[in-house]
Design a protein around this motif. Structure first.
Motif, PDB file in Angstrom:
ATOM      1  N   CYS A 164       6.211  38.337 -49.761  1.00  0.00           N
ATOM      2  CA  CYS A 164       7.381  37.945 -49.263  1.00  0.00           C
ATOM      3  C   CYS A 164       8.397  38.678 -48.748  1.00  0.00           C
ATOM      4  O   CYS A 164       8.871  39.663 -49.599  1.00  0.00           O
ATOM      5  N   LEU A 165       8.745  38.650 -47.414  1.00  0.00           N
ATOM      6  CA  LEU A 165       9.768  39.540 -46.846  1.00  0.00           C
ATOM      7  C   LEU A 165      11.150  38.740 -46.546  1.00  0.00           C
ATOM      8  O   LEU A 165      11.087  37.926 -45.924  1.00  0.00           O
ATOM      9  N   GLU A 166      12.059  39.780 -46.515  1.00  0.00           N
ATOM     10  CA  GLU A 166      13.240  39.221 -45.823  1.00  0.00           C
ATOM     11  C   GLU A 166      13.890  40.492 -45.247  1.00  0.00           C
ATOM     12  O   GLU A 166      14.027  41.543 -46.052  1.00  0.00           O
ATOM     13  N   GLU A 167      14.550  40.494 -43.983  1.00  0.00           N
ATOM     14  CA  GLU A 167      15.412  41.321 -43.598  1.00  0.00           C
ATOM     15  C   GLU A 167      16.608  41.741 -44.259  1.00  0.00           C
ATOM     16  O   GLU A 167      17.378  40.674 -44.114  1.00  0.00           O
ATOM     17  N   VAL A 168      16.997  42.779 -44.655  1.00  0.00           N
ATOM     18  CA  VAL A 168      18.294  43.100 -45.375  1.00  0.00           C
ATOM     19  C   VAL A 168      19.035  44.109 -44.613  1.00  0.00           C
ATOM     20  O   VAL A 168      18.564  44.703 -43.700  1.00  0.00           O
ATOM     21  N   SER A 169      20.202  44.037 -45.024  1.00  0.00           N
ATOM     22  CA  SER A 169      21.172  45.116 -44.173  1.00  0.00           C
ATOM     23  C   SER A 169      20.921  46.514 -44.693  1.00  0.00           C
ATOM     24  O   SER A 169      20.076  46.847 -45.834  1.00  0.00           O
ATOM     25  N   PRO A 170      21.188  47.451 -43.988  1.00  0.00           N
ATOM     26  CA  PRO A 170      20.968  48.886 -44.247  1.00  0.00           C
ATOM     27  C   PRO A 170      21.415  49.530 -45.636  1.00  0.00           C
ATOM     28  O   PRO A 170      20.795  50.039 -46.346  1.00  0.00           O
ATOM     29  N   GLU A 171      22.404  48.868 -45.969  1.00  0.00           N
ATOM     30  CA  GLU A 171      23.220  49.325 -47.151  1.00  0.00           C
ATOM     31  C   GLU A 171      22.357  48.796 -48.632  1.00  0.00           C
ATOM     32  O   GLU A 171      22.736  49.018 -49.591  1.00  0.00           O
ATOM     33  N   ASP A 172      21.765  47.624 -48.213  1.00  0.00           N
ATOM     34  CA  ASP A 172      21.056  46.910 -49.486  1.00  0.00           C
ATOM     35  C   ASP A 172      19.403  47.373 -49.495  1.00  0.00           C
ATOM     36  O   ASP A 172      18.908  46.951 -50.420  1.00  0.00           O
ATOM     37  N   VAL A 173      18.912  48.133 -48.804  1.00  0.00           N
ATOM     38  CA  VAL A 173      17.540  48.556 -48.988  1.00  0.00           C
ATOM     39  C   VAL A 173      17.085  49.298 -50.117  1.00  0.00           C
ATOM     40  O   VAL A 173      16.203  49.289 -50.582  1.00  0.00           O
ATOM     41  N   SER A 174      18.398  50.063 -50.585  1.00  0.00           N
ATOM     42  CA  SER A 174      18.202  50.700 -52.011  1.00  0.00           C
ATOM     43  C   SER A 174      18.124  49.642 -53.179  1.00  0.00           C
ATOM     44  O   SER A 174      17.685  50.207 -54.182  1.00  0.00           O
ATOM     45  N   ARG A 175      18.153  48.394 -53.040  1.00  0.00           N
ATOM     46  CA  ARG A 175      18.058  47.446 -54.003  1.00  0.00           C
ATOM     47  C   ARG A 175      16.722  46.855 -54.178  1.00  0.00           C
ATOM     48  O   ARG A 175      16.508  46.185 -55.375  1.00  0.00           O
ATOM     49  N   TYR A 176      15.821  47.226 -53.166  1.00  0.00           N
ATOM     50  CA  TYR A 176      14.267  46.361 -53.132  1.00  0.00           C
ATOM     51  C   TYR A 176      13.181  47.303 -52.797  1.00  0.00           C
ATOM     52  O   TYR A 176      13.344  48.480 -52.489  1.00  0.00           O
ATOM     53  N   GLY A 177      12.101  46.835 -53.016  1.00  0.00           N
ATOM     54  CA  GLY A 177      10.854  47.461 -52.402  1.00  0.00           C
ATOM     55  C   GLY A 177      11.081  47.182 -50.871  1.00  0.00           C
ATOM     56  O   GLY A 177      11.237  46.038 -50.506  1.00  0.00           O
ATOM     57  N   ILE A 178      10.777  48.121 -50.207  1.00  0.00           N
ATOM     58  CA  ILE A 178      10.678  48.188 -48.860  1.00  0.00           C
ATOM     59  C   ILE A 178       9.350  48.368 -48.182  1.00  0.00           C
ATOM     60  O   ILE A 178       8.666  49.343 -48.749  1.00  0.00           O
ATOM     61  N   VAL A 179       8.972  47.707 -47.087  1.00  0.00           N
ATOM     62  CA  VAL A 179       7.670  47.818 -46.539  1.00  0.00           C
ATOM     63  C   VAL A 179       7.583  48.561 -45.265  1.00  0.00           C
ATOM     64  O   VAL A 179       8.381  48.444 -44.547  1.00  0.00           O
ATOM     65  N   ASP A 180       6.478  49.445 -44.934  1.00  0.00           N
ATOM     66  CA  ASP A 180       6.233  49.925 -43.640  1.00  0.00           C
ATOM     67  C   ASP A 180       5.010  49.145 -43.086  1.00  0.00           C
ATOM     68  O   ASP A 180       4.069  48.978 -43.827  1.00  0.00           O
ATOM     69  N   ALA A 181       5.369  48.252 -42.143  1.00  0.00           N
ATOM     70  CA  ALA A 181       4.365  47.208 -41.586  1.00  0.00           C
ATOM     71  C   ALA A 181       4.368  47.127 -40.209  1.00  0.00           C
ATOM     72  O   ALA A 181       5.107  47.394 -39.176  1.00  0.00           O
ATOM     73  N   GLU A 182       2.890  46.688 -39.675  1.00  0.00           N
ATOM     74  CA  GLU A 182       2.812  46.323 -38.487  1.00  0.00           C
ATOM     75  C   GLU A 182       2.705  44.992 -38.138  1.00  0.00           C
ATOM     76  O   GLU A 182       2.049  44.030 -39.005  1.00  0.00           O
ATOM     77  N   GLU A 183       3.385  44.474 -37.387  1.00  0.00           N
ATOM     78  CA  GLU A 183       3.459  42.941 -37.020  1.00  0.00           C
ATOM     79  C   GLU A 183       2.294  42.647 -36.220  1.00  0.00           C
ATOM     80  O   GLU A 183       1.883  43.059 -35.124  1.00  0.00           O
TER      81      GLU A 183
END
Length: 302
Positions: A164-183
């Motif tokens: 499950c994904l949500e787009e977050v602000s740049p300053e918040d990426v360090s709070r989450y697991g972030i994906v490298d993904a192809e739409e």
């Protein structure tokens, strides 16, 4: 895409609830964070409601020390129910009885909070042979269909684990697991890689993993081979990254609202939002705010 004519929907939901809840101390010294009330139900009840609405019939709690009240909450309360009925409060008795009837409840024990990956591994005996849902109770999701059901729709189409994904602000990426993904279609992605709590300049995207997963049972093999990752814990994102080498993993940007109850500010916001959604409570909240603002401005209140 999925061509299996015998597709089986997920029936088991796993809830990791063994965390210490340090952000809410001293309240969580004696009360599990998951049992803190959001209006008239504890946080964990909201998550179970979502799982049941998504089609799950079994719920597995991964518990730890001091979490006994969670178990008691979902057990029958025959004495309380009988007392309520004796006093003519049958409707309340029905509410109490409906809790243990929500699903079939099971419990796994996590002796130490060693990370989300370790918590999931503790639930292996209940879902080693089938896909299962993983719901983090800190995230209260309001969506129609449910967030978990939205993930199920992607799994049914493509066959594989779904995040499950949500787009977050740049300053918040360090709070989450972030994906490298192809739409691969609007809002649906095939995962190429994952990183846990990256620095903003090192994040592969702003697509953050939120607290809902549908996971293949093959994840357990990868969890068993984990080494400690970020924070000295066994990270689920590391196991999913390893799973990518064996089978595809997908993700979708859910449609709905997420209430982050894992921090005090989010829990307060969620309480206000839920109260405003209740016709009986909305006017009370608005009146209290108006009275407070008037008092702060030195105006007289009735």
């Amino acid at each position: 895409m999925n061509s299996n004519a015998e597709y089986r929907r997920v029936r088991t939901a796993v809830f990791p609830v063994a965390g210490l809840g340090t952000r809410f101390l001293p309240a969580t010294k004696d009360i599990p964070k998951e049992m803190m009330p959001l209006i008239d139900r504890p946080l964990i009840h909201h998550g179970v409601d979502e799982a049941v609405a998504s089609g799950c019939t079994r719920v597995v709690f991964v518990t730890g020390q001091g979490k006994e009240s969670i178990c008691r909450y979902f057990e029958p309360s025959f004495e309380l129910s009988a007392l309520l009925r004796e006093r003519g409060k049958g409707e309340l008795a029905d509410v109490v009885d409906s809790i243990y009837k929500l699903a079939e409840f099971h419990y796994a024990y996590q002796a130490k909070p060693l990370g989300l990956g370790h918590a999931v591994l503790c639930a292996e005996e209940f879902c080693r042979d089938e896909y299962f849902g993983l719901l983090l109770p800190d995230d209260v999701m309001t969506a129609e269909p449910t967030a978990l059901a939205q993930l199920e729709a992607v799994r049914e189409k493509y066959e594989g684990s779904v995040l499950c994904l949500e787009e977050v602000s740049p300053e918040d990426v360090s709070r989450y697991g972030i994906v490298d993904a192809e739409e691969i279609e609007p809002g649906v992605y095939r995962i190429k890689g994952l990183v846990e709590k990256p620095k903003p300049e090192e994040a592969p995207s702003r697509l953050a993993i939120m607290g809902r997963y549908l996971l293949s049972p093959k994840i357990f093999k990868h969890l068993k081979n984990l080494k400690r990752g970020a924070g000295g814990e066994y990270q689920l994102t590391d196991a999913i990254a390893s799973l990518l080498e064996e089978e595809p993993v997908y993700a979708t940007v859910y449609k709905g609202q997420r209430l982050d109850c894992g921090i005090k500010e989010g829990w307060i916001q969620a309480t206000v939002v839920k109260a405003l959604e209740d016709e009986k409570l909305r006017d009370i909240v608005l009146a209290a705010v108006a009275e407070y603002e008037a008092s702060a401005n030195g105006e007289k209140t009735k």
